[in-house]
Motif scaffolding. Structure first.
Motif, PDB file in Angstrom:
ATOM      1  N   LEU A 160     -11.108  42.974  20.837  1.00 35.47           N
ATOM      2  CA  LEU A 160      -9.611  42.842  19.833  1.00 35.47           C
ATOM      3  C   LEU A 160     -10.157  41.376  19.569  1.00 35.47           C
ATOM      4  O   LEU A 160      -9.326  40.123  20.753  1.00 35.47           O
ATOM      5  CB  LEU A 160      -8.479  43.480  20.560  1.00 35.47           C
ATOM      6  CG  LEU A 160      -8.391  44.198  20.600  1.00 35.47           C
ATOM      7  CD1 LEU A 160      -7.499  45.217  21.543  1.00 35.47           C
ATOM      8  CD2 LEU A 160      -8.866  45.520  19.635  1.00 35.47           C
ATOM      9  N   GLN A 204      -6.856  38.488  17.659  1.00 38.27           N
ATOM     10  CA  GLN A 204      -5.233  38.536  17.113  1.00 38.27           C
ATOM     11  C   GLN A 204      -5.323  37.032  16.131  1.00 38.27           C
ATOM     12  O   GLN A 204      -6.665  36.269  16.056  1.00 38.27           O
ATOM     13  CB  GLN A 204      -4.690  38.632  18.415  1.00 38.27           C
ATOM     14  CG  GLN A 204      -4.504  39.314  19.020  1.00 38.27           C
ATOM     15  CD  GLN A 204      -2.964  40.171  19.853  1.00 38.27           C
ATOM     16  OE1 GLN A 204      -3.391  40.024  21.194  1.00 38.27           O
ATOM     17  NE2 GLN A 204      -1.775  39.694  19.558  1.00 38.27           N
ATOM     18  N   CYS A 213      -4.250  42.014  14.344  1.00 41.90           N
ATOM     19  CA  CYS A 213      -5.532  42.631  15.465  1.00 41.90           C
ATOM     20  C   CYS A 213      -7.275  43.401  15.527  1.00 41.90           C
ATOM     21  O   CYS A 213      -6.869  44.643  14.172  1.00 41.90           O
ATOM     22  CB  CYS A 213      -4.592  43.997  16.357  1.00 41.90           C
ATOM     23  SG  CYS A 213      -5.380  43.883  17.841  1.00 41.90           S
ATOM     24  N   TYR A 249       0.673  41.024  21.867  1.00 39.82           N
ATOM     25  CA  TYR A 249      -0.381  40.995  22.792  1.00 39.82           C
ATOM     26  C   TYR A 249      -0.585  42.083  21.674  1.00 39.82           C
ATOM     27  O   TYR A 249      -0.051  43.033  21.391  1.00 39.82           O
ATOM     28  CB  TYR A 249      -0.386  40.797  23.682  1.00 39.82           C
ATOM     29  CG  TYR A 249      -0.673  40.054  24.371  1.00 39.82           C
ATOM     30  CD1 TYR A 249       0.451  39.304  24.577  1.00 39.82           C
ATOM     31  CD2 TYR A 249      -1.097  39.196  24.540  1.00 39.82           C
ATOM     32  CE1 TYR A 249       0.952  38.677  25.677  1.00 39.82           C
ATOM     33  CE2 TYR A 249      -1.776  37.751  25.502  1.00 39.82           C
ATOM     34  CZ  TYR A 249      -0.260  37.600  26.105  1.00 39.82           C
ATOM     35  OH  TYR A 249      -0.289  36.584  26.792  1.00 39.82           O
ATOM     36  N   GLY A 274      -5.800  41.677  23.353  1.00 40.14           N
ATOM     37  CA  GLY A 274      -5.742  40.755  22.292  1.00 40.14           C
ATOM     38  C   GLY A 274      -5.956  39.762  22.892  1.00 40.14           C
ATOM     39  O   GLY A 274      -5.271  39.919  24.386  1.00 40.14           O
TER      40      GLY A 274
END
Length: 120
Positions: free
Chosen positions: A4, A6, A22, A94, A111
């Motif tokens: 992931l 971000q 994300c 997050y 992330g």
């Protein structure tokens, strides 16, 4: 394993909006529950929203009605649209993923986090 990444976040004045992204790599996001967390300095991460594999969304009270989680399957990306931001929304945000939505922070995939700062 899914990764992931971000993006988004930054600084905004109270009442403004921001959108966090994300992006999932290596695997499709379809089989996963995606959760958004935030963390205040010195505090534990707290869940604020989830989107289940079937697209059902859930929001915690502090963000309900102001934040919207969505999914772009073509881009394999999840979004957190944050509107009517307040100074108390300032935190590190997050995204996290697991096969099922969880009731704790023990998501296996996270992330890197992105800072959101809301000024009065």
């Amino acid at each position: 394993q899914v990764q992931l990444v971000q993006s988004g976040g930054g600084s905004v004045q109270a009442g403004g909006s921001l959108r966090l992204s994300c992006e999932a790599s290596r695997y499709s996001i379809h089989p996963y529950c995606i959760a958004w967390f935030r963390q205040f300095p010195g505090k534990e991460r707290e869940e604020i929203a989830t989107i289940e594999r079937d697209g059902h969304t859930n929001y915690k009270d502090p963000v309900k009605g102001r934040f919207t989680i969505s999914k772009d399957s073509a881009k394999n990306t999840l979004y957190l649209q944050m509107d009517s931001l307040k100074p108390e929304d300032s935190a590190m945000y997050y995204c996290a993923a697991d096969r099922e939505c969880r009731f704790d922070t023990n998501y296996p995939y996270w992330g890197q986090g992105t800072q959101v700062t809301v000024s009065a």
